[in-house]
Design an enzyme around this catalytic site. Structure first.
Site, PDB file in Angstrom:
ATOM      1  N   SER A  81       0.833  -1.214   0.000  1.00  0.00           N
ATOM      2  CA  SER A  81       0.000   0.000   0.000  1.00  0.00           C
ATOM      3  C   SER A  81       0.864   1.258   0.000  1.00  0.00           C
ATOM      4  CB  SER A  81      -0.900   0.016   1.238  1.00  0.00           C
ATOM      5  OG  SER A  81      -1.742  -1.105   1.262  1.00  0.00           O
ATOM      6  N   ALA A  82       0.301   2.336  -0.538  1.00  0.00           N
ATOM      7  CA  ALA A  82       1.004   3.622  -0.532  1.00  0.00           C
ATOM      8  C   ALA A  82       1.148   4.113   0.914  1.00  0.00           C
ATOM      9  CB  ALA A  82       0.216   4.649  -1.330  1.00  0.00           C
TER      10      ALA A  82
END
Ligand code: SAH
Length: 235
Positions: A81-82
């Protein structure tokens, strides 16, 4: 005349996958930007993200991108995930030391490590990952980064929760779910919170559920996009 070459000589070659970048500086700039944009607010979440080395959870060939604020491929069609999404979810979960947390979609293990920083000492993170190879790689990353005492990585379909470890103070889902699996609210402790992206992958709503006195209260925290959930309650 000296000709400049982009090729590194054997002596100054780097083996850490950083591609010669100053990852410590990159991390500092990223965290400043997450604070400025309002994603990181509490000193605990700031400290957790400062502490966890995101590069250790990424394939060696893309470690130089560790502190770029985007999701990155981790193989098997999945992504880490970012950082801003990890920050949003970490703040929204209101984690405290000693909490028992269930993660659905462990992937690289990065998010689980950030949560581990928030709940230790005394807390526990059970991270479920449905893809066998990723579960193994995630567990390896967790061990290498030194979180194995707090994080238990299991290969399992987390769409049905993890009944053996219930109840949980917090549950967070790191993949897009078509609906709200009943098992997840059932496995939530009283006073607990569940964070789940509901919708079809690219367009989902990040929903926070609070369970109190047998009742659940639902609120939407805004739009997000995640890889689709698989398994019994997945797509
Ligand atoms: N938290 C991760 C993000 C991983 S992306 C990180 O920090 O790297 C979402 C992950 O959810 C993928 O690895 C995918 O394989 C996994 N996943 C999808 N459906 C699942 C399910 N039913 N149970 C457990 N994991 C699932």
């Amino acid at each position: 005349m000296r000709v400049r070459s982009n090729r590194r000589s054997k002596d100054d070659s780097v083996s850490d996958g950083s591609g010669g970048r100053d990852l410590a500086r990159d991390k500092e700039l990223l965290i400043d930007s997450l604070k400025r944009r309002g994603y990181l607010r509490s000193s605990e979440a700031v400290m957790a993200m400062e502490k966890v080395p995101r590069e250790e959870f990424m394939p060696p060939e893309i470690r130089s991108m560790a502190y770029v604020d985007t999701p990155q491929p981790i193989g098997h069609g999945q992504t880490i995930s970012a950082p801003h999404m990890v920050a949003i979810m970490t703040e929204a979960l209101m984690l405290e030391t000693g909490h028992r947390v269930l993660e659905i979609g462990g992937g690289s293990g990065y998010h689980a490590a950030v949560v581990a920083e928030m709940v230790r000492p005394g807390g526990k993170v059970i991270s479920t990952e449905i893809v066998r190879e990723l579960a193994r790689e995630g567990a390896d990353n967790i061990r290498r980064a030194g979180y194995q005492d707090t994080v238990q990585f299991v290969q399992a379909d987390g769409s049905v929760g993890y009944p053996d470890g219930a109840p949980f103070d917090r549950i967070h889902v790191a993949c897009a779910s078509p609906g709200m699996p009943r098992e997840l609210t059932e496995q939530l402790a009283d006073g607990g919170f569940l964070l789940i992206p509901v919708g079809s992958g690219m367009f989902c709503d990040l929903i926070r559920i609070e369970k109190r006195g047998g009742k659940v209260r639902k609120e939407s925290l805004g739009g997000c996009s995640f890889v689709p959930m698989r398994g019994r309650h997945g797509f």
